[in-house]
Design a protein around this motif. Structure first.
Motif, PDB file in Angstrom:
ATOM      1  N   LEU A  77       0.511   7.732   6.615  1.00 36.16           N
ATOM      2  CA  LEU A  77      -0.381   7.025   5.702  1.00 36.16           C
ATOM      3  C   LEU A  77      -1.814   7.212   6.182  1.00 36.16           C
ATOM      4  O   LEU A  77      -2.038   7.603   7.332  1.00 36.16           O
ATOM      5  CB  LEU A  77      -0.041   5.536   5.688  1.00 36.16           C
ATOM      6  N   PRO A  78      -2.793   6.898   5.355  1.00 38.89           N
ATOM      7  CA  PRO A  78      -4.178   6.915   5.821  1.00 38.89           C
ATOM      8  C   PRO A  78      -4.410   5.833   6.880  1.00 38.89           C
ATOM      9  O   PRO A  78      -3.721   4.810   6.907  1.00 38.89           O
ATOM     10  CB  PRO A  78      -4.989   6.601   4.559  1.00 38.89           C
TER      11      PRO A  78
ATOM     12  N   THR B 287      -5.047   2.255   5.594  1.00 40.27           N
ATOM     13  CA  THR B 287      -3.841   1.614   5.074  1.00 40.27           C
ATOM     14  C   THR B 287      -2.984   1.098   6.224  1.00 40.27           C
ATOM     15  O   THR B 287      -2.467  -0.019   6.167  1.00 40.27           O
ATOM     16  CB  THR B 287      -3.030   2.602   4.207  1.00 40.27           C
ATOM     17  N   GLU B 288      -2.853   1.901   7.276  1.00 41.87           N
ATOM     18  CA  GLU B 288      -2.102   1.460   8.453  1.00 41.87           C
ATOM     19  C   GLU B 288      -2.724   0.205   9.052  1.00 41.87           C
ATOM     20  O   GLU B 288      -2.012  -0.710   9.455  1.00 41.87           O
ATOM     21  CB  GLU B 288      -2.061   2.557   9.508  1.00 41.87           C
ATOM     22  N   GLU B 289      -4.040   0.175   9.102  1.00 38.98           N
ATOM     23  CA  GLU B 289      -4.723  -0.991   9.656  1.00 38.98           C
ATOM     24  C   GLU B 289      -4.451  -2.238   8.810  1.00 38.98           C
ATOM     25  O   GLU B 289      -4.216  -3.322   9.331  1.00 38.98           O
ATOM     26  CB  GLU B 289      -6.230  -0.719   9.741  1.00 38.98           C
ATOM     27  N   GLN B 290      -4.463  -2.092   7.503  1.00 37.43           N
ATOM     28  CA  GLN B 290      -4.155  -3.224   6.635  1.00 37.43           C
ATOM     29  C   GLN B 290      -2.706  -3.673   6.812  1.00 37.43           C
ATOM     30  O   GLN B 290      -2.420  -4.875   6.788  1.00 37.43           O
ATOM     31  CB  GLN B 290      -4.428  -2.863   5.177  1.00 37.43           C
TER      32      GLN B 290
ATOM     33  N   LEU C  75       7.045  -3.030  -0.282  1.00 35.91           N
ATOM     34  CA  LEU C  75       6.543  -4.013  -1.246  1.00 35.91           C
ATOM     35  C   LEU C  75       5.276  -3.490  -1.923  1.00 35.91           C
ATOM     36  O   LEU C  75       5.126  -3.602  -3.140  1.00 35.91           O
ATOM     37  CB  LEU C  75       6.243  -5.339  -0.545  1.00 35.91           C
ATOM     38  N   ALA C  76       4.383  -2.917  -1.124  1.00 34.62           N
ATOM     39  CA  ALA C  76       3.125  -2.403  -1.661  1.00 34.62           C
ATOM     40  C   ALA C  76       3.373  -1.271  -2.654  1.00 34.62           C
ATOM     41  O   ALA C  76       2.719  -1.203  -3.707  1.00 34.62           O
ATOM     42  CB  ALA C  76       2.233  -1.916  -0.520  1.00 34.62           C
ATOM     43  N   PHE C  77       4.319  -0.396  -2.355  1.00 40.62           N
ATOM     44  CA  PHE C  77       4.633   0.712  -3.250  1.00 40.62           C
ATOM     45  C   PHE C  77       5.036   0.187  -4.624  1.00 40.62           C
ATOM     46  O   PHE C  77       4.502   0.615  -5.650  1.00 40.62           O
ATOM     47  CB  PHE C  77       5.757   1.584  -2.663  1.00 40.62           C
TER      48      PHE C  77
ATOM     49  N   VAL D 214       1.145   3.197  -1.813  1.00 43.00           N
ATOM     50  CA  VAL D 214       1.158   2.187  -0.745  1.00 43.00           C
ATOM     51  C   VAL D 214      -0.264   1.685  -0.501  1.00 43.00           C
ATOM     52  O   VAL D 214      -0.497   0.475  -0.390  1.00 43.00           O
ATOM     53  CB  VAL D 214       1.779   2.754   0.553  1.00 43.00           C
ATOM     54  N   GLN D 215      -1.213   2.596  -0.450  1.00 47.33           N
ATOM     55  CA  GLN D 215      -2.615   2.224  -0.246  1.00 47.33           C
ATOM     56  C   GLN D 215      -3.099   1.284  -1.351  1.00 47.33           C
ATOM     57  O   GLN D 215      -3.727   0.264  -1.074  1.00 47.33           O
ATOM     58  CB  GLN D 215      -3.471   3.491  -0.204  1.00 47.33           C
TER      59      GLN D 215
END
Length: 113
Positions: free
Chosen positions: A9-10, A13-16, A34-36, A96-97
């Protein structure tokens, strides 16, 4: 279908996802699922973006998607029938992002229900 190894992932996005883990105690792989689906349900669609998959969290497909592997693969194939596996990975990462951005205010699992 998504590649079986090395999904990324970017960084942002990983940080979030990490912040969400600290606040709501939801692991990044579960939160990404869930985000997807939040993103897909919202009507968002991937459009050949130049997303950088530069995150450090590299997991295989089964770890990222778990029991929803088939559902996510089928959803991506249905939405984007002409994309190859590398582009499907970018589409998945973009969804996801997008979905994680809608989950910023989540403080507990109750907020997701």
């Amino acid at each position: 279908m998504l590649p079986t190894r090395g999904l990324k992932l970017p960084k942002d996005t990983e940080e979030q996802l990490r912040r969400l883990k600290l606040k709501a105690k939801i692991t990044p792989n579960v939160a990404s699922r869930l985000a997807f689906f939040k993103s897909v349900e919202s009507g968002y669609r991937y459009h050949d973006s130049t997303i950088k998959l530069d995150g450090s969290l590299v997991l295989d497909k089964v770890t990222w998607l778990g029991d929803l592997t088939l559902a996510i693969d089928c959803t991506l194939t249905m939405l984007y029938p002409t994309l190859d596996s590398k582009e499907l990975e970018k589409a998945w990462a973009t969804h996801v992002q997008h979905g994680v951005k809608t989950m910023r205010m989540v403080k507990s699992v109750k907020d997701l229900a």
